[in-house]
Design a protein around this motif. Sequence first.
Motif, mmCIF file in Angstrom:
data_model
loop_
_atom_site.group_PDB
_atom_site.id
_atom_site.type_symbol
_atom_site.label_atom_id
_atom_site.label_comp_id
_atom_site.label_asym_id
_atom_site.label_seq_id
_atom_site.Cartn_x
_atom_site.Cartn_y
_atom_site.Cartn_z
ATOM 1 N N VAL A 163 -3.229 5.891 5.124
ATOM 2 C CA VAL A 163 -4.166 5.674 4.132
ATOM 3 C C VAL A 163 -3.040 4.896 3.367
ATOM 4 O O VAL A 163 -1.575 5.834 3.303
ATOM 5 C CB VAL A 163 -4.482 6.296 3.595
ATOM 6 N N THR A 164 -2.720 4.243 2.518
ATOM 7 C CA THR A 164 -1.775 3.690 1.588
ATOM 8 C C THR A 164 -2.719 4.255 0.543
ATOM 9 O O THR A 164 -3.813 2.754 0.325
ATOM 10 C CB THR A 164 -1.242 2.335 2.040
ATOM 11 N N VAL A 165 -1.983 4.467 -0.364
ATOM 12 C CA VAL A 165 -2.752 4.437 -2.290
ATOM 13 C C VAL A 165 -1.564 3.862 -3.190
ATOM 14 O O VAL A 165 -0.201 4.116 -3.245
ATOM 15 C CB VAL A 165 -2.691 5.900 -2.794
ATOM 16 N N LEU A 190 -10.119 -2.355 1.721
ATOM 17 C CA LEU A 190 -9.346 -2.503 0.839
ATOM 18 C C LEU A 190 -10.145 -1.518 -0.394
ATOM 19 O O LEU A 190 -11.633 -2.333 -0.398
ATOM 20 C CB LEU A 190 -8.704 -3.873 0.206
ATOM 21 N N GLU A 191 -9.634 -0.264 -0.688
ATOM 22 C CA GLU A 191 -10.823 0.541 -1.183
ATOM 23 C C GLU A 191 -10.545 0.335 -2.522
ATOM 24 O O GLU A 191 -9.062 0.194 -2.422
ATOM 25 C CB GLU A 191 -10.721 1.800 -0.626
ATOM 26 N N ILE A 192 -10.997 -0.573 -3.684
ATOM 27 C CA ILE A 192 -10.841 0.003 -5.193
ATOM 28 C C ILE A 192 -10.888 1.402 -5.965
ATOM 29 O O ILE A 192 -12.714 1.300 -5.402
ATOM 30 C CB ILE A 192 -11.260 -1.584 -5.876
ATOM 31 N N ALA A 239 -5.657 1.763 -0.285
ATOM 32 C CA ALA A 239 -6.774 1.994 -1.861
ATOM 33 C C ALA A 239 -5.567 1.990 -3.295
ATOM 34 O O ALA A 239 -4.514 2.840 -3.171
ATOM 35 C CB ALA A 239 -7.442 3.599 -1.216
ATOM 36 N N VAL A 240 -6.747 0.820 -4.208
ATOM 37 C CA VAL A 240 -5.644 0.999 -5.314
ATOM 38 C C VAL A 240 -6.222 1.750 -6.658
ATOM 39 O O VAL A 240 -7.711 1.211 -7.163
ATOM 40 C CB VAL A 240 -5.466 -0.740 -5.820
#
Length: 288
Positions: free
Chosen positions: A95-97, A52-54, A74-75
């Motif tokens: 990758v999902t944004v 999880l990338e913030i 990624a949020v």
Amino acid sequence: MAYLGDPKKTIEVLQKYQFNFAKKFGQNFLIDTHVLEKIIRAAQVTKDDFVLEIGPGIGTMTQYLAENSREVFAVEIDEKLIPILQDTLSEYDNVTVLNQDILKVDINKIAMERNGGKPIKVVANLPYYITTPIIMGLFESHVPIDSITVMVQKEVADRMQVGPGTKDYGALSLAVQYYAEPYIVANVPPNCFMPRPNVGSAVIKLTRHENPPVTVENEALMFRLIRASFNQRRKTLVNGLNNSSELNIPKEVIIQSIEALGLSPTVRGETLTLQQFAQLSDEIEHRM
């Protein structure tokens, strides 16, 4: 493939999209490949990992994460960055944004759906004004987490790992140490970012404890006691707890509980260890 960690490439992308940094989101993009590599190494991201990338920004670190992990979620709160991310991450199919405020995202649900409920790794270059709520939110919601590797303001990193009696010791130190083992990976000077922040930064890794280092009957009460004792640092622990609007504990119960630990009623909260706060919480719980 051109990495965005190269400042020239970052400037190119920003100019192409005529992107303006938003003060309210505390945006500082990392432009140093050595630091990026250190973060990936420290996070120990492998092809088995769901990350999880913030706050991916323009995707600088996301590129590295995508190459090293199984999947990146990624949020990003700033909708102006979404078209940029679609461009810079177009080569990656893992990758999902999500354009959302991380504090409003159900991370437990994401971990369940994307990682079968197994512990996830969190990696982020966090906006400094919101570091504490994000980290505490991750821990307190009991999301399955293996580790959190984050870039934060240097003094916040220091605060997370200090012990009793130091000026930086506070509610954040105790909360982080209850949930995780903190380790400062690297100090990062302002010139590694665009725009340059006014403060030094540090990468800190918080490795989640399998079991907390202390046992306490009522975790929520312990944290209320901790917050109350640091809200008014210069007051004695008795007065700090007695004056707190979060607590409703008779003064004599507070005094008896402190004395039961063999401490003086004039003691200040900042001298207590995590173990002592756990014991105090249990003493109060038994007397109420």
